[in-house]
Design an enzyme around this catalytic site. Sequence first.
Site, PDB file in Angstrom:
ATOM      1  N   ASP A  38       0.818  -1.212   0.000  1.00  0.00           N
ATOM      2  CA  ASP A  38       0.000   0.000   0.000  1.00  0.00           C
ATOM      3  C   ASP A  38       0.854   1.266   0.000  1.00  0.00           C
ATOM      4  O   ASP A  38       1.601   1.517   0.947  1.00  0.00           O
ATOM      5  CB  ASP A  38      -0.913   0.029   1.220  1.00  0.00           C
ATOM      6  CG  ASP A  38      -1.776  -1.222   1.349  1.00  0.00           C
ATOM      7  OD1 ASP A  38      -1.251  -2.324   1.093  1.00  0.00           O
ATOM      8  OD2 ASP A  38      -2.946  -1.104   1.722  1.00  0.00           O
ATOM      9  N   HIS A  44     -10.662   2.151   1.135  1.00  0.00           N
ATOM     10  CA  HIS A  44     -10.638   3.611   0.978  1.00  0.00           C
ATOM     11  C   HIS A  44     -10.823   4.049  -0.480  1.00  0.00           C
ATOM     12  O   HIS A  44     -10.557   5.202  -0.813  1.00  0.00           O
ATOM     13  CB  HIS A  44      -9.313   4.176   1.515  1.00  0.00           C
ATOM     14  CG  HIS A  44      -9.189   4.086   3.004  1.00  0.00           C
ATOM     15  ND1 HIS A  44     -10.055   4.743   3.862  1.00  0.00           N
ATOM     16  CD2 HIS A  44      -8.313   3.413   3.802  1.00  0.00           C
ATOM     17  CE1 HIS A  44      -9.711   4.475   5.117  1.00  0.00           C
ATOM     18  NE2 HIS A  44      -8.660   3.669   5.107  1.00  0.00           N
TER      19      HIS A  44
END
Length: 260
Positions: free
Chosen positions: A8, A68
């Site tokens: 990420d 998200h």
Amino acid sequence: MRLLMVGDIVGRPGRNCARDLLPKIKENYKVDFVIANGENAAGGLGINRKTADELFNYEIDVLTMGNHVWDKKEIYNFVDSEERLLVPANYPPGTPGKGYKVYEKNGVKIGVINLSGRVFMEELDCPFRAADEIIKSIAHKTEMIFLDFHAEATSEKLALAYYLDGRISALIGTHTHVQTADERIFTNGLAYLTDVGMTGPIESILGMEHESIVKKFLTKLPCRFEVAGGDVQLNAAVIDIDEKSGKSTNIERIFETHNF
């Protein structure tokens, strides 16, 4: 095929780290195809057109997302048209974007799937059944299938790996931003890592400034989280996949740091 999965990417520090370290990693490991999770790429939460283009300019072939994915509303303007961007495929029907695609690089095809877990996370459609349907639809196009499973619970990640062993080439977990040390090849050729980790600030809590997060734990009051600064780390995994059988033959974790 040698595939690189990058953990990420968090905010500008993570993007700068990818910019500076990816060329060397790709050269040293002779990487053929690069996937990165980009759900935290813009300011630590979500992604927008500018940051997506920036990451594609670093020769990342596919960006996967996670919980998200919708935090930057600008994504609605390009999520349907950008073929290199995947969102979790187990969002309910009618959700924008695509959750999987078969890509071709240097004449070789590989399927990439993005799924989200449900344990300790938002309740989406079943990732196990979603994987079944997707594999049915693309298995005739390529033997190589990669899955980014964006999930919290280690048990859910392992369960899906056992469920799919022999049907996909690799399942790499994302979301927790902490690289695990359990990489292995399953019995039927699935390369596995519970979590590939994070590309972002070292002196942080999951890439964010630690002071506000500590305060939230202490007070339970709402706090604004900001991306941390300082030195950065790049977490990734490189996977060797046999192009004819689709089975993985090796997986290796990468952990590199970079000073700013």
